[in-house]
Write a protein that holds these residues in place. Structure first.
Motif, PDB file in Angstrom:
ATOM      1  N   GLN A 141       0.816  -1.201   0.000  1.00 17.56           N
ATOM      2  CA  GLN A 141       0.000   0.000   0.000  1.00 17.56           C
ATOM      3  C   GLN A 141       0.861   1.268   0.000  1.00 17.56           C
ATOM      4  OE1 GLN A 141      -2.961   0.738  -0.659  1.00 17.56           O
ATOM      5  NE2 GLN A 141      -2.902   2.901  -0.071  1.00 17.56           N
ATOM      6  N   GLY A 142       1.981   1.224   0.705  1.00 13.24           N
ATOM      7  CA  GLY A 142       2.861   2.390   0.738  1.00 13.24           C
ATOM      8  C   GLY A 142       3.384   2.741  -0.636  1.00 13.24           C
ATOM      9  N   ILE A 143       3.831   1.742  -1.363  1.00 13.03           N
ATOM     10  CA  ILE A 143       4.320   1.982  -2.723  1.00 13.03           C
ATOM     11  C   ILE A 143       3.184   2.435  -3.620  1.00 13.03           C
ATOM     12  CG2 ILE A 143       5.287   0.863  -4.778  1.00 13.03           C
ATOM     13  CD1 ILE A 143       6.990  -0.850  -2.893  1.00 13.03           C
ATOM     14  N   SER A 144       2.019   1.806  -3.464  1.00 14.15           N
ATOM     15  CA  SER A 144       0.867   2.174  -4.284  1.00 14.15           C
ATOM     16  C   SER A 144       0.481   3.635  -4.050  1.00 14.15           C
ATOM     17  CB  SER A 144      -0.313   1.260  -3.964  1.00 14.15           C
ATOM     18  OG  SER A 144      -1.460   1.644  -4.694  1.00 14.15           O
ATOM     19  N   TYR A 145       0.523   4.069  -2.800  1.00 16.90           N
ATOM     20  CA  TYR A 145       0.120   5.444  -2.492  1.00 16.90           C
ATOM     21  C   TYR A 145       1.152   6.447  -3.019  1.00 16.90           C
ATOM     22  CZ  TYR A 145      -2.124   9.246   0.022  1.00 16.90           C
ATOM     23  OH  TYR A 145      -2.782  10.409   0.326  1.00 16.90           O
ATOM     24  N   LEU A 146       2.435   6.136  -2.836  1.00 22.65           N
ATOM     25  CA  LEU A 146       3.480   7.010  -3.362  1.00 22.65           C
ATOM     26  C   LEU A 146       3.388   7.082  -4.890  1.00 22.65           C
ATOM     27  CD1 LEU A 146       5.915   8.699  -2.381  1.00 22.65           C
ATOM     28  CD2 LEU A 146       7.355   6.725  -2.867  1.00 22.65           C
ATOM     29  N   LYS A 147       3.108   5.944  -5.516  1.00 28.50           N
ATOM     30  CA  LYS A 147       2.949   5.890  -6.969  1.00 28.50           C
ATOM     31  C   LYS A 147       1.755   6.734  -7.413  1.00 28.50           C
ATOM     32  CE  LYS A 147       1.888   2.602 -10.693  1.00 28.50           C
ATOM     33  NZ  LYS A 147       1.647   1.164 -11.014  1.00 28.50           N
ATOM     34  N   SER A 148       0.670   6.701  -6.649  1.00 34.27           N
ATOM     35  CA  SER A 148      -0.515   7.465  -7.038  1.00 34.27           C
ATOM     36  C   SER A 148      -0.212   8.962  -7.046  1.00 34.27           C
ATOM     37  CB  SER A 148      -1.682   7.172  -6.092  1.00 34.27           C
ATOM     38  OG  SER A 148      -1.455   7.699  -4.795  1.00 34.27           O
ATOM     39  N   GLY A 149       0.609   9.416  -6.106  1.00 36.35           N
ATOM     40  CA  GLY A 149       1.014  10.816  -6.103  1.00 36.35           C
ATOM     41  C   GLY A 149       1.878  11.156  -7.302  1.00 36.35           C
ATOM     42  N   MET A 150       2.750  10.247  -7.674  1.00 39.77           N
ATOM     43  CA  MET A 150       3.608  10.460  -8.838  1.00 39.77           C
ATOM     44  C   MET A 150       2.789  10.516 -10.121  1.00 39.77           C
ATOM     45  SD  MET A 150       6.714   8.023 -10.242  1.00 39.77           S
ATOM     46  CE  MET A 150       5.561   6.767 -10.815  1.00 39.77           C
ATOM     47  N   LEU A 151       1.843   9.584 -10.275  1.00 38.12           N
ATOM     48  CA  LEU A 151       1.014   9.558 -11.482  1.00 38.12           C
ATOM     49  C   LEU A 151       0.102  10.786 -11.557  1.00 38.12           C
ATOM     50  CD1 LEU A 151       0.031   5.780 -11.621  1.00 38.12           C
ATOM     51  CD2 LEU A 151       1.771   6.980 -12.963  1.00 38.12           C
ATOM     52  N   LEU A 152      -0.403  11.220 -10.404  1.00 40.24           N
ATOM     53  CA  LEU A 152      -1.220  12.432 -10.376  1.00 40.24           C
ATOM     54  C   LEU A 152      -0.396  13.625 -10.859  1.00 40.24           C
ATOM     55  CD1 LEU A 152      -3.743  14.064  -9.605  1.00 40.24           C
ATOM     56  CD2 LEU A 152      -2.840  14.169  -7.254  1.00 40.24           C
ATOM     57  N   GLY A 153       0.824  13.709 -10.369  1.00 35.98           N
ATOM     58  CA  GLY A 153       1.702  14.784 -10.804  1.00 35.98           C
ATOM     59  C   GLY A 153       1.967  14.747 -12.290  1.00 35.98           C
TER      60      GLY A 153
END
Length: 378
Positions: A141-153
Motif C-alpha cells: 500500500q505504501g508503494i501504491s500510495y506514493l505511486k498514485s502521487g507520482m502519477l497524479l503529478g
C-alpha cells in the motif's frame, strides 16, 4: 608413473585432434549448404545472441536493473532488511525508480521495526494508525500510495519528486495544490500548506503549534509543527536518507565550475589540520580559500572568518557553489568549526576526517551540527 602420464597426455591430444576434425567437417558441410539455409541459420544464431545479451545486461525498459542517479543512503540495518521485499513489490507495480524513496520513508516512519505497518500506510486506505498486521501489506500500500502521487503529478504536468514525497505525509492533494498553483515543493510552501490547509481541515483553525525539535527543524530555526497539520518537514526528513547525483557536477554557474575544477584535483587527499595549500594538504577552510582564490574570489583563512565574510541565505535558496557551515564539531557548541562547498540537496564537497571529497551533509552527524548556508558576494 612418468610413462603413464605421457600415455594419458598422448591420449588427450588424440581426443582433441578428433574434436577439431569433426568441427572442421561440420563447418565444411555448412558452407556447402545453399545460401538461403545459411542465412536462416546465421539469423537464428544472431537472435539467440541478442536474447542472451539482454539477459546478461539484466535489461528492463522499466529501469528494473538500474536506479540511475538516485540511491538510498545512511539506512539502519532494520530498514535494510526489507530491501528485497521493497524491490520486488516496486517491480511488480512497475515503479522501481521509487525504491530509494520507499526505503527512506521506511527509515523515517519506523526504521523497519516496532510494528508490522512499517510504512505507516494503513491510514491511506481508511484504517487507523498501524492498521496493517503484516509488513507485506504495508509495503504494497505504501508503494501504491506514493505511486498514485507520482502519477497524479504526471497527469498535471508536475514532476517534483519531493512534492510527491511530501504528499505521502500530507496526502496527494498536496501534489494537486503545487501543480495548480505553479509551485515547486519547498519547506516554506509545505509550512504554509500545513497551516492553511491541512490543520484547518482537521479542526485547528487558529494555527496552534507544538514543539518539534530535531536536527532538521533546528537547521531551519523553526522547532514546531502545527497541531493536526501533518509534518511540513517530512520531505526533508526523507531527504536525509536519499542521495541524489553521482560524482558528476550538477548544473551550476561558470564560477562554480571553476571552483570545482580546482577542488576536484585534491579529491581523495587526506585531511591536514591547518593545511592551506597543495604542498601541505588542506583542512576545510584552507581548501575553500585555495579553490575560491584560484577562481578569482578572495576568502579569509578560517571557517569563522569565512562565515562572517559571506551572506547567509535560506536552505531553499541554496545553489551549487554556496558555502555550507557547521558548528560544534569541536570547541564550543556554537563555534563555527567546519565549512564545505554546497553541491546539491544532499551533498557537499569538503575536507574532513574522511578526506577530501564528496560527503553527505544530510546525514545525522552533519545535520546535528548544521549552522547555515552562505553565499559569497563578489
Amino acid at each position: 608413473m612418468e610413462q603413464e602420464k605421457e600415455q594419458r597426455s598422448a591420449s588427450g591430444l588424440a581426443k582433441d585432434a578428433i574434436k577439431v576434425i569433426k568441427r572442421t567437417k561440420l563447418i565444411v558441410r555448412l558452407l556447402s549448404m545453399k545460401p538461403l539455409i545459411i542465412t536462416i541459420i546465421i539469423g537464428f544464431l544472431f537472435l539467440l545472441f541478442i536474447a542472451f545479451l539482454g539477459m546478461f545486461m539484466g535489461g528492463s525498459s522499466n529501469g528494473g536493473g538500474d536506479l540511475g542517479q538516485v540511491q538510498y543512503s545512511n539506512l539502519s540495518e532494520t530498514t535494510l532488511q526489507w530491501l528485497d521485499e521493497v524491490i520486488a513489490e516496486a517491480e511488480r507495480q512497475e515503479v522501481r525508480e521509487l525504491v530509494p524513496y520507499v526505503m527512506a520513508i521506511i527509515e523515517v516512519e519506523t526504521k523497519g521495526t516496532g510494528t508490522p505497518d512499517i510504512m505507516q500506510s494503513s491510514e491511506s486506505v481508511g484504517l487507523g494508525p498501524n492498521g496493517f498486521d503484516n509488513a507485506e501489506d504495508s509495503i504494497r500500500q505504501g508503494i501504491s500510495y506514493l505511486k498514485s502521487g507520482m502519477l497524479l503529478g504526471e497527469n498535471l504536468g508536475f514532476s517534483d519528486v519531493w512534492g510527491v514525497v511530501q504528499g505521502y505525509n500530507f496526502g496527494t492533494s498536496y501534489v494537486s495544490y503545487l501543480a495548480n498553483n505553479g509551485e515547486q515543493h519547498s519547506t516554506k510552501v509545505a509550512q504554509k500548506y500545513s497551516k492553511d490547509v491541512v490543520a484547518p481541515s482537521l479542526g485547528n483553525v487558529i494555527g496552534a503549534t507544538y514543539s518539534y525539535v530535531n536536527a532538521v527543524s533546528q537547521a531551519y530555526g523553526q522547532t514546531f509543527l502545527y497541531s493536526n497539520g501533518g509534518n511540513y518537514y517530512y520531505a526533508d526528513l526523507v531527504r536525509q536518507y536519499v542521495s541524489v547525483g553521482s560524482a558528476e557536477l550538477p548544473i551550476g554557474s561558470d564560477l562554480f565550475k571553476d571552483i570545482m575544477e580546482v577542488a576536484l584535483k585534491f579529491e581523495g587527499d587526506k585531511y591536514v589540520w591547518a593545511g592551506y595549500k597543495p604542498e601541505t594538504g588542506f583542512d576545510c577552510s584552507g581548501l575553500m580559500q585555495w579553490a575560491f582564490g584560484k577562481a578569482g574570489i578572495t576568502l579569509p583563512r578560517t571557517a569563522v572568518e569565512q562565515h562572517a565574510a559571506t551572506e547567509e541565505i535560506s536552505i531553499d535558496e541554496a545553489q551549487p557553489g554556496d558555502l555550507i557551515f557547521f558548528k560544534g564539531t569541536y570547541g564550543a557548541p556554537d563555534h563555527i568549526s567546519h565549512v564545505g562547498i554546497y553541491i546539491d540537496e544532499t551533498r557537499m564537497y569538503d575536507a574532513n576526517g574522511s578526506g577530501v571529497g564528496y560527503h553527505y551533509w544530510t546525514d545525522s552527524y552533519w545535520m546535528s551540527h548544521f549552522d547555515s548556508i552562505h553565499r559569497v558576494v563578489h
